[in-house]
Design a protein around this motif. Sequence first.
Motif: not given
Lengths: 267, 302
Positions: A141-152
């Motif tokens: 979850l943290v990875g997916v969230w981080g990836g989404a946040a990183f790419t906007g």
Amino acid sequence: MLLRNVFLKSLRDLRWPTFWTGLGLGILGFYFMWLFPTIGKMMDLQSILDAFPPALRALIGGQLIDLGSPAGFLNMELFPLMLPLILGGFAIGVASGATAGEEARGTLDVLLAEPLERWAVLTEKTVAIVLATIIVAAFLLVGVWGGAAFTGTDLALDKVVAGLVVGTLLALAFGGITLAIAAFTGSRATAIGITGALLVATYFINALAPMVESLNQIRGISPFFYYLGHDPLRNGLDLGDAAVLAVVAVVGFAVSLVGFERRDLAA
Amino acid sequence: MTAVIETEQLTKFYGTHRGIVEVDLAVNEGEVFGFLGPNGAGKTTTIRLLLDLIRPTSGRARLFGIETTADPVAIHRRIGYLPGEFTLYDRLTGGQTLAYFAALRGGVDPRYQASLVERFDLDPDRRFREYSKGNKQKVGLLVALQHRPDLLLLDEPTAGLDPLVQRTFFAILRERVAEGGTVFLSSHILSEVEKSCDRVAIIRDGRLARLDRVDALRDLAHHEVELRFAGPVPAEAFTGLPGVSDVAAADGVLRLRVAGAIAPVVQAAARYELLDFVSREPSLEETFLAEYGGATAEAKQP
């Protein structure tokens, strides 16, 4: 400090497998979300996918594929196969080790000569396994969230959580089956082998069901049917599906208690 | 005297494979009880039945008056157990292992624990997998001993221990017994049982062959007599004598076994021209081997 009881000792034993599996899944989740903006724009990829024969489409995500949305993208890349394989594999692996692992190594004799009920030992170990599986899912979850946040990327995080909840329950259902087999046979290899084969077989039953009528009739026996059947990444958590998977996990655990209480332990 | 261990017709089969058959024994409070037999005779099976790690096919066992299958946890509270073949957690150090098992019992007296570690001369900071065979055995013994149990169930406790540590171990056992503890230890080494035990049960092929005081067993031992005569002597002159068995005559040399008084043999021998007379009392070990050897000979008969 972590050697106060069987539960904490089990968590201690699981800390590195949990960390590494979680880290791997987390990086994978980040990576897919990082890829999404690039791949999502390649609309011709979607048309290529649409042109795939239905059988092939079914195998990689069925009707859920929609590369234009982050949920659809995850539905193809991560959730149908990758997550059950890794998270389910993790649950099967650690569940097989709970009692059968100690039995095979020869530590169980000393442990069970302590003033501990057998059911209590198995329960404490199982709680540790459930917690470890949840922690691995949390990494993702943290990875997916981080990836989404990183790419906007605009991602409905609550839907991802819903997907992870059924994903975790799916893994725990297989974990419960593993526990039951391991407790009855005392053999780690048998438990992993049977449950692993079951995971693969039920995956194909569910994936091929749309094309094969005979499989469609028995689709309900596949845990995978209750996993993405109602598309949690778009529709949120289906409580009925979650309950079915939870019941399988709990029944597996209950059966393992009966088996473990009754059986002669190997020397 | 109170029986700490009591078995009644205790029987265990693994499928069709024999474990133990109808074993009856009682171990009293405050005694060191030796359980003797060759490998595969059923010693480990018996001990694991007492701990409810395996369940009897028939018969029953009671420890402290509690049936093993009824409330094993109540029994385990008062027991220290060393398995015959065991391993502990590879990645835990000796000290962590002791701490874990102490915690599972709700804590032990840290001074007693420390004194045991010192007397066994164990380095508690090494990981279990790094220990030698002897040091692993020490950790196992410490786990069994550190909570001062009322009953010690020890399966081959001296395996891998050097003689000096064995002496320490037997000294600690004597202390436990002096404090009112009871010891049940299995072994296939007779000299060790002979030195340390009050009573011995001998098990062979899953059945109790004999149960007696150690000194009584020694009394039961035969004399092995070798008589050397100037000429051939009829064996019949000796076979009928009380307590005499296994008479073998060859070229004026007569070998026989005598149980009990040796005087009739001496008197009979005096009637011939006796050149030499050798009599020896076999060790318990040899007695035991003769006992067991007899059993295998019987088994070979069709």
